[in-house]
Design a protein around this motif. Structure first.
Motif, PDB file in Angstrom:
ATOM      1  N   TRP A 175       4.803  -1.770  33.090  1.00  0.00           N
ATOM      2  CA  TRP A 175       5.910  -0.069  33.402  1.00  0.00           C
ATOM      3  C   TRP A 175       5.412   0.519  34.163  1.00  0.00           C
ATOM      4  O   TRP A 175       6.107   1.236  35.082  1.00  0.00           O
ATOM      5  CB  TRP A 175       5.806   0.017  32.068  1.00  0.00           C
ATOM      6  N   ILE A 176       3.505   0.671  34.614  1.00  0.00           N
ATOM      7  CA  ILE A 176       3.420   1.762  35.755  1.00  0.00           C
ATOM      8  C   ILE A 176       4.069   1.204  36.843  1.00  0.00           C
ATOM      9  O   ILE A 176       4.390   1.709  38.309  1.00  0.00           O
ATOM     10  CB  ILE A 176       1.907   1.246  35.891  1.00  0.00           C
ATOM     11  N   ASP A 194       2.323  -4.707  29.000  1.00  0.00           N
ATOM     12  CA  ASP A 194       2.889  -3.675  29.081  1.00  0.00           C
ATOM     13  C   ASP A 194       2.813  -2.626  30.149  1.00  0.00           C
ATOM     14  O   ASP A 194       3.703  -1.979  31.010  1.00  0.00           O
ATOM     15  CB  ASP A 194       3.502  -2.875  28.378  1.00  0.00           C
ATOM     16  N   LEU A 195       1.798  -1.777  29.635  1.00  0.00           N
ATOM     17  CA  LEU A 195       1.487  -1.060  31.334  1.00  0.00           C
ATOM     18  C   LEU A 195       1.827  -1.301  31.910  1.00  0.00           C
ATOM     19  O   LEU A 195       2.308   0.132  33.031  1.00  0.00           O
ATOM     20  CB  LEU A 195       0.131  -0.179  30.031  1.00  0.00           C
ATOM     21  N   GLN A 250       7.641   2.255  37.841  1.00  0.00           N
ATOM     22  CA  GLN A 250       8.133   3.149  37.979  1.00  0.00           C
ATOM     23  C   GLN A 250       7.502   3.421  40.019  1.00  0.00           C
ATOM     24  O   GLN A 250       7.771   4.131  40.497  1.00  0.00           O
ATOM     25  CB  GLN A 250       7.096   4.384  36.926  1.00  0.00           C
ATOM     26  N   LYS A 286       1.739  -0.917  22.060  1.00  0.00           N
ATOM     27  CA  LYS A 286       1.707  -1.629  23.373  1.00  0.00           C
ATOM     28  C   LYS A 286       0.367  -2.295  23.973  1.00  0.00           C
ATOM     29  O   LYS A 286      -0.229  -1.511  23.391  1.00  0.00           O
ATOM     30  CB  LYS A 286       2.170  -0.779  23.985  1.00  0.00           C
ATOM     31  N   SER A 320      14.176  -0.600  34.488  1.00  0.00           N
ATOM     32  CA  SER A 320      12.989  -0.701  32.912  1.00  0.00           C
ATOM     33  C   SER A 320      13.927  -1.906  32.153  1.00  0.00           C
ATOM     34  O   SER A 320      15.714  -1.725  32.319  1.00  0.00           O
ATOM     35  CB  SER A 320      13.631   0.583  32.847  1.00  0.00           C
ATOM     36  N   SER A 330       7.895   4.592  26.658  1.00  0.00           N
ATOM     37  CA  SER A 330       6.683   4.748  26.532  1.00  0.00           C
ATOM     38  C   SER A 330       5.789   4.857  27.322  1.00  0.00           C
ATOM     39  O   SER A 330       4.454   5.444  27.071  1.00  0.00           O
ATOM     40  CB  SER A 330       6.024   3.120  25.670  1.00  0.00           C
ATOM     41  N   LEU A 331       5.638   4.697  28.465  1.00  0.00           N
ATOM     42  CA  LEU A 331       5.351   4.761  29.447  1.00  0.00           C
ATOM     43  C   LEU A 331       5.610   6.390  29.753  1.00  0.00           C
ATOM     44  O   LEU A 331       4.054   6.656  30.099  1.00  0.00           O
ATOM     45  CB  LEU A 331       6.105   4.712  31.042  1.00  0.00           C
ATOM     46  N   ASP A 360      11.351   0.998  26.420  1.00  0.00           N
ATOM     47  CA  ASP A 360       9.918   1.204  27.653  1.00  0.00           C
ATOM     48  C   ASP A 360       9.952   1.950  28.119  1.00  0.00           C
ATOM     49  O   ASP A 360       8.482   3.143  28.813  1.00  0.00           O
ATOM     50  CB  ASP A 360      10.223  -0.311  28.094  1.00  0.00           C
ATOM     51  N   TYR A 418       2.566   7.171  27.368  1.00  0.00           N
ATOM     52  CA  TYR A 418       1.717   6.821  27.958  1.00  0.00           C
ATOM     53  C   TYR A 418       0.837   7.855  28.901  1.00  0.00           C
ATOM     54  O   TYR A 418      -0.419   8.255  28.443  1.00  0.00           O
ATOM     55  CB  TYR A 418       1.240   5.800  28.671  1.00  0.00           C
TER      56      TYR A 418
END
Length: 245
Positions: A23-24, A19-20, A27, A15, A80, A88-89, A85, A92
């Motif tokens: 994803w955040i 990407d992070l 969310q 990742k 998503s 992975s979120l 993904d 994390y």
């Protein structure tokens, strides 16, 4: 499950910072949409407290076991591109952002995820690996058909333990039957001290002459305010506002 195309736990995926962030952001947007819907419907004109993160994680676990059009529906709602993904979120969040820091003097934080599945419907090995590794979830194979109430008591005991005794009976009698096949549970426990306790002392509490209008039509003045000279940030959305301090 598709045995020819098994899913992998997020610990095996690479990742990036980009990407992070994405994803955040996704969310957060899902949480804001859920909040808007709740405030416009069953919680209209009332106060509410809920955890959009808990809903997101549970739906992500469900999505990890879906394929085809069912999966497409979950991915669309959760904003998503793929199950990977979502996994992975979750990995994390559970291993970094929401890791308990109480042993190091930080806040006590416990993000607990659990899945109880009926033993008559075996889970794919790759799915079990994702549930346990990406979501750090407790996974139990149980017999809903023979003794559903035993499972209910087990789930309640797990939730009570994970919330330090604050939630004792999340599932009421008869909530679990011999037709139940899976129970997805999430418990989020947080306890910490205020960073600057002095703000709650009486000398820092002042009454202001602003007028507040209550839901019943009355108004009130002289409400005590906690005062602070720190910077705070507020953003207005459609139907509600969010304050960051």
């Amino acid at each position: 499950m598709d045995p020819e195309n098994p899913i992998e736990p997020a610990s095996k995926k690479r990742k990036t910072t980009t990407d992070l962030k994405q994803w955040i952001t996704n969310q957060t947007n899902v949480g804001l949409e859920i909040t808007k819907q709740l405030l416009q419907t069953e919680f209209k004109n009332t106060n509410m407290v809920y955890s959009p993160l808990s809903i997101h994680i549970v739906l992500s676990i469900v999505a990890a076991g879906k394929r085809g059009s069912d999966l497409d529906g979950f991915l669309s709602f959760l904003k998503s591109k793929s199950v990977d993904d979502l996994n992975s979120l979750a990995y994390y969040l559970t291993t970094s952002v929401l890791a308990d820091q109480s042993a190091k003097g930080g806040p006590c934080l416990n993000l607990a995820v659990g899945l109880w599945a009926d033993q008559s419907e075996p889970l794919d090995d790759s799915y079990k690996e994702v549930v346990c590794e990406s979501y750090k979830a407790a996974l139990e194979l149980v017999d809903f058909k023979a003794n559903p109430d035993k499972v209910r008591v087990e789930v309640n005991s797990w939730v009570e333990k994970m919330t330090k005794g604050l939630i004792t009976n999340i599932l009421s009698p008869n909530a679990v039957t011999n037709r139940t096949r899976r129970i997805f549970a999430n418990a989020l426990y947080f306890k910490a001290s205020w960073d600057e306790r002095y703000k709650f002392y009486e000398p820092y509490t002042k009454k202001e002459d602003h007028e507040f209008h209550l839901l019943n039509g009355d108004s009130i003045k002289g409400v005590p305010y906690m005062t602070s000279s720190d910077s705070h940030f507020m953003k207005a959305f459609d139907g509600f506002k969010v304050l960051k301090s």
